[in-house]
Enzyme design. Structure first.
Site, PDB file in Angstrom:
ATOM      1  N   GLY A  41       0.840  -1.212   0.000  1.00 23.29           N
ATOM      2  CA  GLY A  41       0.000   0.000   0.000  1.00 23.29           C
ATOM      3  C   GLY A  41       0.867   1.251   0.000  1.00 23.29           C
ATOM      4  N   GLY A  86      -0.389   4.986  -1.022  1.00 22.01           N
ATOM      5  CA  GLY A  86      -1.484   5.662  -0.317  1.00 22.01           C
ATOM      6  C   GLY A  86      -0.994   6.869   0.469  1.00 22.01           C
ATOM      7  N   GLN A  87      -1.900   7.449   1.266  1.00 24.90           N
ATOM      8  CA  GLN A  87      -1.555   8.686   1.997  1.00 24.90           C
ATOM      9  C   GLN A  87      -0.351   8.455   2.916  1.00 24.90           C
ATOM     10  OE1 GLN A  87      -3.924  10.021   5.279  1.00 24.90           O
ATOM     11  NE2 GLN A  87      -3.386  12.150   5.007  1.00 24.90           N
ATOM     12  N   TYR A 114     -15.126  -0.715   9.073  1.00 23.71           N
ATOM     13  CA  TYR A 114     -13.741  -0.281   9.292  1.00 23.71           C
ATOM     14  C   TYR A 114     -13.305  -0.650  10.716  1.00 23.71           C
ATOM     15  CZ  TYR A 114      -9.710   2.913   9.308  1.00 23.71           C
ATOM     16  OH  TYR A 114      -8.455   3.456   9.378  1.00 23.71           O
ATOM     17  N   LYS A 122     -10.573  -3.359  12.092  1.00 25.24           N
ATOM     18  CA  LYS A 122      -9.402  -2.920  12.874  1.00 25.24           C
ATOM     19  C   LYS A 122      -9.284  -3.710  14.187  1.00 25.24           C
ATOM     20  CE  LYS A 122      -7.600  -0.018  10.079  1.00 25.24           C
ATOM     21  NZ  LYS A 122      -6.418  -0.490   9.328  1.00 25.24           N
ATOM     22  N   ILE A 176      -4.746  11.345  10.190  1.00 22.82           N
ATOM     23  CA  ILE A 176      -3.402  11.802   9.815  1.00 22.82           C
ATOM     24  C   ILE A 176      -3.484  12.982   8.853  1.00 22.82           C
ATOM     25  CG2 ILE A 176      -1.179  11.117   8.841  1.00 22.82           C
ATOM     26  CD1 ILE A 176      -1.917   9.576  11.393  1.00 22.82           C
TER      27      ILE A 176
HETATM   28  N1  LIG Z   1      -4.876   8.153   7.004  1.00 23.25           N
HETATM   29  C1  LIG Z   1      -5.392   8.118   8.220  1.00 23.25           C
HETATM   30  O1  LIG Z   1      -5.848   9.152   8.742  1.00 23.25           O
HETATM   31  C2  LIG Z   1      -5.418   6.830   8.992  1.00 23.25           C
HETATM   32  C3  LIG Z   1      -5.879   6.847  10.322  1.00 23.25           C
HETATM   33  C4  LIG Z   1      -5.919   5.646  11.035  1.00 23.25           C
HETATM   34  C5  LIG Z   1      -5.453   4.485  10.455  1.00 23.25           C
HETATM   35  N2  LIG Z   1      -5.019   4.493   9.163  1.00 23.25           N
HETATM   36  C6  LIG Z   1      -4.588   3.218   8.587  1.00 23.25           C
HETATM   37  O2  LIG Z   1      -3.325   3.332   7.971  1.00 23.25           O
HETATM   38  C7  LIG Z   1      -3.272   2.479   6.824  1.00 23.25           C
HETATM   39  C8  LIG Z   1      -2.918   3.298   5.599  1.00 23.25           C
HETATM   40  O3  LIG Z   1      -3.885   4.303   5.436  1.00 23.25           O
HETATM   41  P1  LIG Z   1      -3.806   5.414   4.288  1.00 23.25           P
HETATM   42  O4  LIG Z   1      -4.435   6.627   4.833  1.00 23.25           O
HETATM   43  O5  LIG Z   1      -2.468   5.478   3.696  1.00 23.25           O
HETATM   44  O6  LIG Z   1      -4.848   4.787   3.260  1.00 23.25           O
HETATM   45  P2  LIG Z   1      -4.976   5.007   1.675  1.00 23.25           P
HETATM   46  O7  LIG Z   1      -6.366   4.679   1.287  1.00 23.25           O
HETATM   47  O8  LIG Z   1      -4.430   6.340   1.301  1.00 23.25           O
HETATM   48  O9  LIG Z   1      -3.985   3.896   1.143  1.00 23.25           O
HETATM   49  C9  LIG Z   1      -4.294   2.522   1.175  1.00 23.25           C
HETATM   50  C10 LIG Z   1      -3.411   1.818   0.184  1.00 23.25           C
HETATM   51  O10 LIG Z   1      -3.818   0.452   0.091  1.00 23.25           O
HETATM   52  C11 LIG Z   1      -3.714   0.068  -1.259  1.00 23.25           C
HETATM   53  N3  LIG Z   1      -4.525  -1.127  -1.517  1.00 23.25           N
HETATM   54  C12 LIG Z   1      -5.875  -1.207  -1.704  1.00 23.25           C
HETATM   55  N4  LIG Z   1      -6.213  -2.486  -1.952  1.00 23.25           N
HETATM   56  C13 LIG Z   1      -5.064  -3.217  -1.898  1.00 23.25           C
HETATM   57  C14 LIG Z   1      -4.764  -4.589  -2.078  1.00 23.25           C
HETATM   58  N5  LIG Z   1      -5.715  -5.497  -2.376  1.00 23.25           N
HETATM   59  N6  LIG Z   1      -3.474  -4.995  -1.966  1.00 23.25           N
HETATM   60  C15 LIG Z   1      -2.487  -4.105  -1.687  1.00 23.25           C
HETATM   61  N7  LIG Z   1      -2.719  -2.788  -1.533  1.00 23.25           N
HETATM   62  C16 LIG Z   1      -3.992  -2.362  -1.636  1.00 23.25           C
HETATM   63  C17 LIG Z   1      -4.171   1.286  -2.043  1.00 23.25           C
HETATM   64  O11 LIG Z   1      -3.703   1.242  -3.372  1.00 23.25           O
HETATM   65  C18 LIG Z   1      -3.498   2.402  -1.234  1.00 23.25           C
HETATM   66  O12 LIG Z   1      -2.192   2.624  -1.717  1.00 23.25           O
HETATM   67  C19 LIG Z   1      -4.645   1.796   6.743  1.00 23.25           C
HETATM   68  O13 LIG Z   1      -4.589   0.579   7.444  1.00 23.25           O
HETATM   69  C20 LIG Z   1      -5.529   2.760   7.500  1.00 23.25           C
HETATM   70  O14 LIG Z   1      -6.674   2.122   8.020  1.00 23.25           O
HETATM   71  C21 LIG Z   1      -4.992   5.633   8.432  1.00 23.25           C
END
Ligand SMILES: NC(=O)c1ccc[n+]([C@@H]2O[C@H](COP(=O)([O-])OP(=O)(O)OC[C@H]3O[C@@H](n4cnc5c(N)ncnc54)[C@H](O)[C@@H]3O)[C@@H](O)[C@H]2O)c1
Length: 317
Positions: free
Chosen positions: A8, A11-12, A143, A147, A173
């Site tokens: 992943g 992603g963000q 969600y 988790k 974040i």
């Molecule tokens: N951003 C936040 O505010 C936040 C807060 C709490 C927890 N989180 C957790 O942190 C983690 C990353 O979050 P994020 O904000 O970067 O999310 P995001 O949605 O920006 O990124 C998620 C990534 O997962 C990838 N993905 C989707 N399906 C996939 C698959 N089948 N195989 C491999 N990759 C796949 C997507 O391409 C993307 O790059 C997640 O577990 C999220 O729940 C994020």
């Protein structure tokens, strides 16, 4: 951690975590795992190796782990809170069946694993103010359910097989690099873009709704510090409360107005986002993270606001 796979990675969080890990461990030692349609771009693509890694395909994860002799996996694949409510089965498939694949590969190949949990792992019946590390977790969103299961399954692999699983419960974040992927706290990023573009911001979360938030540099530092922590000090594993700031829309708006006095905000509350936000804690107690691995964030709302406005102004110029 010598050879690291980030699943992943585009992603963000992944896009910045991968670059930070490359800075600390060497560009060639950090593989950016991505899925088709979400390929790495620019510096992320140019600065180190990348590979297609779909978490729903265990053989694909294993092939990359073998090829690059991976010993640590940051598994960030997930659907975020709002998206997961519209695709609950897919959210489970990626979040839990995917995690199971990652943990099995980690067990076979002796990898450490970091899979983030979230403030979304709590629910209505959790104490909302200074939410303790160990408390009631009965979320009603897919969600949140995924988790809590992530935390339990990761602990199970540690207790039963000795897989070195560790994790934090990330708050919302905030970052100026990659836009958020469809979460309940996205407003706290979008508001800065509006301020810098000179636009009025329409807030989807109601006044008085407090949620924990964190600036990206602290989030990255937290994840990496935990993975580097002395295991003999860890009483907990999956997942640590970490906190740095808690605010409602009025407070972030006022923090921005100190620097952009003409900035205006109105409200148009999104019922789904508000329902999810109401079920999450107002603030977390992160004492265990501070005691067990010296968690200590650098940014508060004001210092983050200065940095966000400065970086976004330069980026959007
Ligand atoms: N951003 C936040 O505010 C936040 C807060 C709490 C927890 N989180 C957790 O942190 C983690 C990353 O979050 P994020 O904000 O970067 O999310 P995001 O949605 O920006 O990124 C998620 C990534 O997962 C990838 N993905 C989707 N399906 C996939 C698959 N089948 N195989 C491999 N990759 C796949 C997507 O391409 C993307 O790059 C997640 O577990 C999220 O729940 C994020």
């Amino acid at each position: 951690m010598k050879h690291i796979l980030v699943i992943g990675a585009t992603g963000q969080i992944g896009s910045e975590l991968t670059m930070e890990l490359r800075k600390r461990y060497g560009n060639s030692n950090v593989v950016a795992g991505y899925i088709s349609g979400a390929e790495p771009q620019g510096e992320l693509k140019e600065s180190g190796p990348s590979a297609i890694v779909d978490v729903t395909n265990g053989a694909m994860i294993e092939a990359v782990v073998k090829e690059y002799q991976i010993d640590a996996i940051y598994n960030l694949a997930a659907l975020l809170s709002v998206v997961a409510e519209s695709k609950p089965m897919l959210a489970w498939k990626i979040g839990i069946d995917g995690l199971w694949n990652v943990l099995e590969v980690a067990r076979e190949h002796q990898c450490a694993v970091f899979t983030p949990s979230s403030i979304g792992s709590f629910g209505e019946s959790t104490p909302h103010v200074q939410t303790p590390q160990d408390t009631i977790q009965r979320p009603r969103t897919m969600y949140g359910i995924s988790k809590v299961t992530t935390e339990l399954l990761s602990d199970y692999y540690y207790n039963k097989y000795g897989v070195d699983t560790r994790s934090v419960r990330f708050p919302g974040i905030i970052s100026n690099v990659t836009p958020p992927g469809g979460g309940t706290t996205d407003y706290a990023v979008d508001i800065y873009y509006s301020a810098v573009k000179g636009e009025k911001f329409v807030c989807p979360i109601a006044k008085g709704t407090f949620m924990d938030m964190m600036y990206m540099p602290d989030a990255l530092n937290g994840a990496i510090s935990l993975m580097e922590a002395d295991p003999s000090r860890l009483v907990h594993r999956n997942a640590f409360n970490i906190a740095s700031m808690s605010f409602d829309p009025e407070m972030i708006c006022k923090a921005i107005q100190i620097h952009v006095p003409s900035f205006e905000m109105t409200y148009e509350v999104d019922p789904l986002k508000q329902r999810i936000a109401n079920s999450w804690p107002d603030s977390l107690d992160d004492t265990c993270a501070r005691e067990e691995w010296d968690w200590n964030p650098a940014f508060n709302l004001n210092t983050m606001t200065v940095d966000m406005l400065e970086k976004l102004s330069a980026k959007l110029k």
